[in-house]
Write a protein that holds these residues in place. Structure first.
Motif, PDB file in Angstrom:
ATOM      1  N   UNK A   1      24.272  24.055 -21.775  1.00 49.38           N
ATOM      2  CA  UNK A   1      24.227  25.512 -21.847  1.00 49.38           C
ATOM      3  C   UNK A   1      24.201  26.115 -20.456  1.00 49.38           C
ATOM      4  N   UNK A   2      23.251  27.008 -20.225  1.00 43.26           N
ATOM      5  CA  UNK A   2      23.074  27.593 -18.895  1.00 43.26           C
ATOM      6  C   UNK A   2      22.172  26.728 -18.024  1.00 43.26           C
ATOM      7  N   UNK A   3      21.839  25.546 -18.529  1.00 44.24           N
ATOM      8  CA  UNK A   3      20.982  24.622 -17.794  1.00 44.24           C
ATOM      9  C   UNK A   3      19.739  24.263 -18.564  1.00 44.24           C
ATOM     10  N   UNK A   4      19.612  22.995 -18.934  1.00 48.70           N
ATOM     11  CA  UNK A   4      18.432  22.480 -19.632  1.00 48.70           C
ATOM     12  C   UNK A   4      18.153  23.217 -20.937  1.00 48.70           C
ATOM     13  N   UNK A   5      19.205  23.568 -21.653  1.00 49.62           N
ATOM     14  CA  UNK A   5      19.060  24.239 -22.942  1.00 49.62           C
ATOM     15  C   UNK A   5      19.001  23.167 -24.033  1.00 49.62           C
ATOM     16  N   UNK A   6      17.827  22.975 -24.658  1.00 51.16           N
ATOM     17  CA  UNK A   6      17.696  21.915 -25.673  1.00 51.16           C
ATOM     18  C   UNK A   6      18.540  22.174 -26.916  1.00 51.16           C
ATOM     19  N   UNK A   7      19.023  23.409 -27.093  1.00 53.18           N
ATOM     20  CA  UNK A   7      19.880  23.724 -28.243  1.00 53.18           C
ATOM     21  C   UNK A   7      21.352  23.493 -27.924  1.00 53.18           C
ATOM     22  N   UNK A   8      21.635  23.114 -26.670  1.00 48.06           N
ATOM     23  CA  UNK A   8      23.024  22.908 -26.263  1.00 48.06           C
ATOM     24  C   UNK A   8      23.124  21.693 -25.345  1.00 48.06           C
ATOM     25  N   UNK A   9      22.440  20.623 -25.719  1.00 44.56           N
ATOM     26  CA  UNK A   9      22.439  19.444 -24.866  1.00 44.56           C
ATOM     27  C   UNK A   9      23.828  18.822 -24.812  1.00 44.56           C
TER      28      UNK A   9
ATOM     29  N   UNK B   1      21.967  16.328 -20.256  1.00 44.29           N
ATOM     30  CA  UNK B   1      21.722  17.555 -19.522  1.00 44.29           C
ATOM     31  C   UNK B   1      20.268  17.984 -19.547  1.00 44.29           C
ATOM     32  N   UNK B   2      19.399  17.137 -20.103  1.00 43.90           N
ATOM     33  CA  UNK B   2      17.983  17.495 -20.262  1.00 43.90           C
ATOM     34  C   UNK B   2      17.046  16.583 -19.475  1.00 43.90           C
ATOM     35  N   UNK B   3      17.580  15.638 -18.722  1.00 37.72           N
ATOM     36  CA  UNK B   3      16.764  14.647 -18.026  1.00 37.72           C
ATOM     37  C   UNK B   3      15.753  15.326 -17.092  1.00 37.72           C
ATOM     38  N   UNK B   4      14.445  15.078 -17.288  1.00 35.69           N
ATOM     39  CA  UNK B   4      13.436  15.710 -16.436  1.00 35.69           C
ATOM     40  C   UNK B   4      13.188  14.940 -15.138  1.00 35.69           C
ATOM     41  N   UNK B   5      13.849  13.784 -14.991  1.00 31.92           N
ATOM     42  CA  UNK B   5      13.544  12.894 -13.867  1.00 31.92           C
ATOM     43  C   UNK B   5      14.608  12.925 -12.779  1.00 31.92           C
ATOM     44  N   UNK B   6      14.181  12.627 -11.553  1.00 28.87           N
ATOM     45  CA  UNK B   6      15.091  12.396 -10.442  1.00 28.87           C
ATOM     46  C   UNK B   6      14.679  11.080  -9.785  1.00 28.87           C
ATOM     47  N   UNK B   7      15.528  10.578  -8.922  1.00 30.52           N
ATOM     48  CA  UNK B   7      15.223   9.334  -8.225  1.00 30.52           C
ATOM     49  C   UNK B   7      14.220   9.599  -7.103  1.00 30.52           C
ATOM     50  N   UNK B   8      13.421   8.588  -6.733  1.00 31.36           N
ATOM     51  CA  UNK B   8      12.523   8.757  -5.582  1.00 31.36           C
ATOM     52  C   UNK B   8      13.280   9.114  -4.308  1.00 31.36           C
TER      53      UNK B   8
END
Length: 295
Positions: free
Chosen positions: A86-94, A229-236
């Motif tokens: 969606x517009x970014x991190x939209x759980x209804x439009x993953x 498009x919902x991943x809450x993690x990034x690499x160290x």
């Protein structure tokens, strides 16, 4: 006789319907709900919600954007990876952009706001932006200095292998005029900028690697979105290049920021599954709880 058999069959079907309705519609859902309330499972079953100041501010399973209304990254926060949901991190439009490694030619338009960048140019632009923001080298192979895909269309007669040994025209297909092409000449021919709306597919499309290091200082997860498009993690590695900016913005030491970062860095699951990761949502909330942003 036939009527009696017909009635018995339908009564049996009705009893089966009622029994299965009770089991699958009441007993099973109730059992799952009760099990989900067991300590250790309760938080996950209810969405892994995160509270701060007595209010629910997110979920540890879903990423968030830490930017202002114009989409500019907020300096006091660790930035998440890009999102195409969606517009970014939209759980209804993953979902993802569905662009693959062959997406290297932009669709240019006289109005830049209507242009459609390729995956390569999108990655190049993100890498340059992050490099400028974090004070690191954002250059990448096959990217120009101004942050688009370094790709040319070599136009001319082709040999039996499809190669153009004597080109008559070379166009930097991702640099709209009046931009200065990233290379002056190619195979002895002056490189032109691209005119929006003109089709250069008649030529041989050639990506130019350039002299950027193979391993960019900006990690891959910083410039590519996850499949959901919902991943809450990034690499160290991506988190590490943001430490200096956040410390400066919050007027604290880099060591203080690293201490909070280390507390939210997880290793591989079971020691061998996946990659080490940092939960950006939890990390930023903890930073605010420990040291609220100034101003």
């Amino acid at each position: 006789m036939r009527k009696s058999t017909w009635i018995r069959q339908h009564l049996a079907a009705l009893r089966a319907l009622l029994v299965l309705t009770v089991i699958t519609g009441i007993v099973y859902p109730l059992a799952v709900f009760v099990i989900a309330q067991v300590p250790g499972l309760h938080d996950r079953a209810n969405g892994s919600l995160i509270e701060s100041g007595g209010e629910v501010v997110g979920s540890s399973l879903i990423g968030q954007s830490f930017a202002d209304a114009d989409g500019k990254a907020l300096a006091q926060y660790f930035q998440s990876r890009p999102s195409a949901a969606g517009d970014g991190y939209d759980p209804l439009s993953s979902g993802a952009s569905n662009l693959g490694p062959e997406s290297i030619v932009d669709t240019l338009n006289a109005d830049p706001s209507n242009a459609k960048p390729s995956l390569l140019s999108t990655v190049c632009a993100r890498s340059k932006e992050i490099g400028d923001r974090e004070g690191v080298d954002g250059s990448r192979p096959f990217c120009t200095e101004d942050g688009v895909g370094a790709v040319v269309s070599v136009i001319g007669p082709r040999d039996t292998n499809g190669a153009v040994s004597h080109p008559v025209r070379v166009v930097s297909v991702n640099q709209a005029c009046p931009a200065q092409p990233f290379v002056a000449t190619y195979l002895g021919v002056r490189v032109e900028c691209a005119k929006p709306g003109e089709d250069y597919s008649v030529g041989r499309i050639v990506p130019i690697r350039g002299d950027a290091p193979a391993d960019s200082a900006v990690p891959a997860d910083a410039v590519t979105a996850s499949g959901s498009g919902l991943d809450p993690n990034i690499s160290p590695a991506y988190a590490a290049i943001q430490v200096a900016r956040i410390a400066k913005s919050r007027d604290i030491s880099e060591d203080q920021v690293r201490q909070v970062l280390d507390a939210h860095t997880a290793g591989r699951t079971l020691g061998f599954l996946g990659e080490p990761r940092v939960n950006v949502v939890e990390l930023n909330i903890d930073l605010d709880n420990r040291d609220p942003p100034r101003g």
